[in-house]
Motif scaffolding. Sequence first.
Motif, PDB file in Angstrom:
ATOM      1  N   ALA A  61       0.690  -1.249   0.405  1.00 29.06           N
ATOM      2  CA  ALA A  61      -0.074   0.170   0.249  1.00 29.06           C
ATOM      3  C   ALA A  61       0.684   0.984   0.058  1.00 29.06           C
ATOM      4  O   ALA A  61       0.642   2.232  -0.333  1.00 29.06           O
ATOM      5  N   LEU A  62       2.419   1.018   0.496  1.00 29.65           N
ATOM      6  CA  LEU A  62       3.040   2.361   0.527  1.00 29.65           C
ATOM      7  C   LEU A  62       3.618   2.387  -0.142  1.00 29.65           C
ATOM      8  O   LEU A  62       4.790   2.913  -1.399  1.00 29.65           O
ATOM      9  N   ASP A 103       2.793   9.044   4.334  1.00 28.26           N
ATOM     10  CA  ASP A 103       1.979   9.335   4.503  1.00 28.26           C
ATOM     11  C   ASP A 103       0.112   9.306   3.972  1.00 28.26           C
ATOM     12  O   ASP A 103      -0.883   9.656   4.213  1.00 28.26           O
ATOM     13  N   TRP A 104       0.916   8.366   3.040  1.00 26.76           N
ATOM     14  CA  TRP A 104      -0.410   8.482   2.273  1.00 26.76           C
ATOM     15  C   TRP A 104      -1.867   7.138   2.735  1.00 26.76           C
ATOM     16  O   TRP A 104      -2.905   7.733   2.957  1.00 26.76           O
ATOM     17  N   ASP A 136      -5.561  10.104   6.312  1.00 24.88           N
ATOM     18  CA  ASP A 136      -5.666  11.360   6.502  1.00 24.88           C
ATOM     19  C   ASP A 136      -5.646  12.162   6.890  1.00 24.88           C
ATOM     20  O   ASP A 136      -5.674  12.500   7.771  1.00 24.88           O
ATOM     21  N   GLY A 137      -5.389  13.304   6.468  1.00 26.02           N
ATOM     22  CA  GLY A 137      -4.954  14.327   7.107  1.00 26.02           C
ATOM     23  C   GLY A 137      -4.226  15.259   5.968  1.00 26.02           C
ATOM     24  O   GLY A 137      -4.016  15.244   4.736  1.00 26.02           O
ATOM     25  N   GLN A 138      -3.623  16.817   6.336  1.00 22.69           N
ATOM     26  CA  GLN A 138      -3.062  17.541   5.637  1.00 22.69           C
ATOM     27  C   GLN A 138      -0.952  17.161   5.870  1.00 22.69           C
ATOM     28  O   GLN A 138      -1.196  17.183   7.072  1.00 22.69           O
ATOM     29  N   ALA A 153       0.001  18.707   0.913  1.00 25.40           N
ATOM     30  CA  ALA A 153      -1.084  17.492   0.900  1.00 25.40           C
ATOM     31  C   ALA A 153      -2.104  17.544   1.490  1.00 25.40           C
ATOM     32  O   ALA A 153      -1.751  17.136   2.954  1.00 25.40           O
ATOM     33  N   THR A 154      -3.166  17.458   1.388  1.00 29.36           N
ATOM     34  CA  THR A 154      -4.497  16.824   1.674  1.00 29.36           C
ATOM     35  C   THR A 154      -4.487  15.766   0.948  1.00 29.36           C
ATOM     36  O   THR A 154      -5.096  14.901   0.238  1.00 29.36           O
TER      37      THR A 154
END
Length: 325
Positions: A34-35, A106-107, A110-112, A120-121
Motif C-alpha cells: 500500500a506504500l 503519509d498515504w 487522512d489529513g494535511q 497534500a490533503t
Amino acid sequence: MKRRGFFLVLVFFMAGVAACGTQSTTDEDNGAGALSSLQTFGDEVKLCTPYLGDSTLEQWADWDPDVSGSVLGKLFDPDNGGFECIYSHIDLLDAHIEMVNEFVEDWDEDGQYIQGDMTATIDNDTSAVTIPYLGIDLWPISVDRVITLENVSQDLVVHMAFSIDGDREYIVEQYAIGNTDAGVYYTERDGDSLRIWHASITTGSVQFVWEGDVYEEWFKITQCSDATGNWEAMGGGSVSTSSSQMAFMARNDDTNDSLDEYYLTLTLNDLVTGNEPSGGIVGPRTDPLSGTGVLAYITLGNAKCFGFLGIGEYPDNTGDLAWDQ
C-alpha cells in the motif's frame, strides 16, 4: 461540453476500466504494498515509441520531422511540437507523480501534510471517482485514495486518485495552473502494458490516447488539437530494431477541411536518421486501406488502430476539465 463519439478508442480503455472498476485494492490486501510509490511513464514510453528530442534529421522533401508543423515532429519532438507533443504532457504527468510520491509515507493516514512549498490533503475514504472530461460516459473508477496537492508558488492544484495492486496501477488526475491551464489524465499500467489518455488546455487545446508495450516494443496513438483549426494524426507500429515498421495518417483544416487524409509507412531507422521513406506520402486517400501488415495501425476497424478522435474533439475551455467529484 462536446460529446466524444470515438467508439474504437473507448473499446480498449473501457476494457481496462472494467477490470479496475470491479475491484478495490485495500491496505489489508496490499500490506506493505500500500506504500509502494507510483511509477512514472516517460522512460518506458520512449522504449516503445519514437522520441526525436535528441535527433538531428536531414531534410525530407515533404514530411520532414525537423520542420515546424510537421506531423512526426509535432508528435515526438518536444521542441518542435510543444503542447502537441505527447512527451510534453507525459513529462508533466511524471512531475505530478513525483510530487505525490514525496508524501508516500503519509498515504495511509487522512489529513494535511506539508513539504516545502507543497501541501497534500490525503483522503482514504473515497473509493471511486469519475474521469473528468474524458470519462463523461464511463462509470466510476475504483481507487484506494485521493490526494490533493497545492503549490502556491506555482499556482498549481493537482487532484490525483489512484489504486495500486502489485504491478497494476490506475491513475485519474486533474490539474489546474491558475485560471489559464488545466488538464486531465487517465492511465493504466499492467506490467509492461501501458496506456495514457490525456486532454488539456495550455497555449492550445489537445487530446490524445496512447498505448504501448515495453517488452513487445510496439505502440499506437491518436491525437487531435486546435493548432490549425483542426489537426489530427493517428497510427503506430513496432520500434523493434530487428523488425521496425510504422504507419501514420494525418488530416487538418488545410486538407479539404479535414476530409482528405494522407499517410506514410516508415521504419524507426528512416525516422531517426532522416531517410525519406521510399513510398513517400500517399494521399489524399480515396480507397479503403487493406488492414494488412503495418497498415493495420491506420485501418479503421482493426484492433491495432485507434482511428481518429474526430474533428474538434479537444476541450474548449478550462471549465471542461474541472475536477467535479
